[in-house]
Design an enzyme around this catalytic site. Structure first.
Site, PDB file in Angstrom:
ATOM      1  N   ASP A  20      -4.973  -4.586 -17.762  1.00 28.57           N
ATOM      2  CA  ASP A  20      -3.987  -3.587 -18.216  1.00 28.57           C
ATOM      3  C   ASP A  20      -4.260  -3.099 -19.635  1.00 28.57           C
ATOM      4  OD1 ASP A  20      -2.675  -4.075 -15.796  1.00 28.57           O
ATOM      5  OD2 ASP A  20      -1.573  -5.758 -16.674  1.00 28.57           O
TER       6      ASP A  20
ATOM      7  N   HIS B  90       0.150   0.782 -13.543  1.00 24.42           N
ATOM      8  CA  HIS B  90       0.868  -0.453 -13.885  1.00 24.42           C
ATOM      9  C   HIS B  90       2.365  -0.141 -13.882  1.00 24.42           C
ATOM     10  CE1 HIS B  90       1.320  -4.443 -15.491  1.00 24.42           C
ATOM     11  NE2 HIS B  90       2.226  -3.957 -16.317  1.00 24.42           N
TER      12      HIS B  90
ATOM     13  N   LEU C 252      -4.891  -6.800  -7.191  1.00 22.17           N
ATOM     14  CA  LEU C 252      -4.517  -7.895  -8.082  1.00 22.17           C
ATOM     15  C   LEU C 252      -5.685  -8.609  -8.755  1.00 22.17           C
ATOM     16  CD1 LEU C 252      -1.469  -9.462  -6.245  1.00 22.17           C
ATOM     17  CD2 LEU C 252      -1.526  -7.780  -8.069  1.00 22.17           C
TER      18      LEU C 252
ATOM     19  N   GLY D  18       0.789  -1.236   0.000  1.00 21.51           N
ATOM     20  CA  GLY D  18       0.000   0.000   0.000  1.00 21.51           C
ATOM     21  C   GLY D  18       0.817   1.280   0.000  1.00 21.51           C
ATOM     22  N   SER D  19       2.047   1.231  -0.560  1.00 19.18           N
ATOM     23  CA  SER D  19       2.827   2.480  -0.560  1.00 19.18           C
ATOM     24  C   SER D  19       2.173   3.526  -1.464  1.00 19.18           C
ATOM     25  CB  SER D  19       4.273   2.219  -0.982  1.00 19.18           C
ATOM     26  OG  SER D  19       4.344   1.905  -2.350  1.00 19.18           O
ATOM     27  N   ASN D  20       1.536   3.077  -2.548  1.00 18.09           N
ATOM     28  CA  ASN D  20       0.817   4.047  -3.400  1.00 18.09           C
ATOM     29  C   ASN D  20      -0.398   4.599  -2.675  1.00 18.09           C
ATOM     30  OD1 ASN D  20       1.853   4.395  -6.307  1.00 18.09           O
ATOM     31  ND2 ASN D  20       2.176   2.227  -5.855  1.00 18.09           N
TER      32      ASN D  20
HETATM   33  C1  GRF Z   1       2.824  -0.910  -7.741  1.00 17.36           C
HETATM   34  O1  GRF Z   1       4.063  -1.084  -8.322  1.00 17.36           O
HETATM   35  C2  GRF Z   1       1.747  -0.763  -8.789  1.00 17.36           C
HETATM   36  O2  GRF Z   1       2.211  -0.258  -9.982  1.00 17.36           O
HETATM   37  C3  GRF Z   1       1.300  -2.173  -9.015  1.00 17.36           C
HETATM   38  O3  GRF Z   1       1.392  -2.792  -7.767  1.00 17.36           O
HETATM   39  C4  GRF Z   1       2.382  -2.147  -6.980  1.00 17.36           C
HETATM   40  C5  GRF Z   1       1.769  -1.823  -5.674  1.00 17.36           C
HETATM   41  O4  GRF Z   1       2.708  -1.346  -4.756  1.00 17.36           O
HETATM   42  N1  GRF Z   1       0.002  -2.204  -9.644  1.00 17.36           N
HETATM   43  P1  GRF Z   1       2.232  -0.751  -3.380  1.00 17.36           P
HETATM   44  O5  GRF Z   1       1.397  -1.815  -2.668  1.00 17.36           O
HETATM   45  O6  GRF Z   1       1.439   0.474  -3.638  1.00 17.36           O
HETATM   46  O7  GRF Z   1       3.502  -0.463  -2.624  1.00 17.36           O
END
Ligand code: GRF
Length: 318
Positions: A272, A231, A212, A139-141
């Protein structure tokens, strides 16, 4: 190699076989026609022969391939494939900024902030747009998006959705005091895709950040053009089923690519696949490993995803 072609063209093994067969048959038919034409007109001059061969390859070969693809059931694939090659050869090149070796950004769909619209001067309070973030991993994004909108008067993250009870993103939701929802396969894919729950929470826009599962059509229909994904590669390369997380970066490194990057795109019913909103690139050096590439990609993601979402939300949601 065949696996890679399948992923690139988004086809199964049987379709790939038919496609290769069509290419081969088209090539032989085209060669046969060429020999007949040369024989018929007794053409000797080298220049005319060269011109004729160019015409055969550019016009007759695609035509043969198209005709053969009809009975073999691969016509839609070849129509798209030939149109793409035609566009590449004769069409206008997509507009890109000057190449910058460190990072290149290609905005494919104009974002609303580029329209230079002046904000309307009314006394109305700005309307809040409610967002849900779907994630399956660390969940870093999601965290970057939460941080970006923390003090926003117009955007609120109202729900974090995950299919994995142990996902790191749920801990982030707890820490940030954001309600979360754990979803189950059966209801997501064969029920109402949690549309009722999303609507009850006032969700107007959905951001996938490392989610996912494929998005079912019930959800896409309930949120048309209001679901976006990020992506970790430059689509259409390295996309499709099985292309997630480290698998993507390992494939990019194994293929000795010189660059990779991120793609932010709308979500449609294929993996995608939806239209691309923004791509940003990074260089790959000989020393890069899947892990170091993942770190570069994460930096790009955290930098661009929140502001792209903000720009998209600035345009009125229909
Ligand atoms: C990211 O690299 C995103 O592009 C992909 O999954 C990853 C998720 O990373 N769809 P995080 O859980 O947000 O760290």
């Amino acid at each position: 190699m065949f696996k890679r072609l399948q992923q690139k063209w988004k086809v199964n093994g049987w379709q790939l076989l038919l496609i290769i067969g069509t290419f081969a048959l088209g090539g032989s038919l085209c060669g046969y026609a060429g020999r007949k034409i040369l024989g018929l007109f007794a053409i000797d001059a080298a220049l005319i022969r060269v011109v004729l061969y160019i015409l055969l390859i550019t016009l007759l070969w695609p035509l043969c391939v198209l005709v053969i693809s009809i009975p073999l059931g691969q016509f839609p694939f070849f129509k798209k494939y030939i149109a793409r090659i035609g566009k590449r050869m004769f069409g206008r090149r997509p507009q890109t900024t000057d190449y910058r070796p460190q990072e290149e950004i290609v905005i494919v769909h104009r974002l609303s902030s580029d329209h230079h619209q002046q904000p309307q001067t009314t006394n109305h309070k700005p309307q809040t747009k409610n967002l849900a973030v779907f994630a399956s991993g660390a969940g870093s994004n999601a965290q970057a998006i939460i941080n970006h909108f923390k003090n926003s008067a117009t955007v609120k993250i109202v729900l974090i959705v995950s299919n994995k009870p142990e996902a790191g993103v749920l801990k982030i939701a707890e820490k940030e005091n954001i309600p979360s929802l754990i979803i189950e396969k059966e209801k997501f894919f064969r029920g109402n895709a949690y549309v009722d729950e999303l609507k009850q929470n006032g969700v107007e826009f959905i951001v996938l950040a490392g989610f996912l599962w494929k998005v079912p059509s019930a959800l896409i229909k309930a949120y048309p053009n209001k679901i976006v994904n990020i992506h970790p590669a430059l689509l259409p390369k390295y996309g499709g089923k099985g292309m997630y997380g480290m698998h993507v970066h390992a494939a990019v490194i194994a293929n000795k690519e010189k660059e990779s990057g991120i793609t932010i795109h709308y979500v449609d019913e294929l993996y995608d696949h939806g239209s691309i909103i923004l791509q940003s690139t990074c260089e790959i050096t000989g020393k890069d490993t899947p892990e170091t590439l993942a770190a570069k990609i994460h930096t790009l993601e955290h930098k661009h995803y929140p502001s792209v979402i903000e720009s998209l939300l600035k345009s009125p949601l229909k």
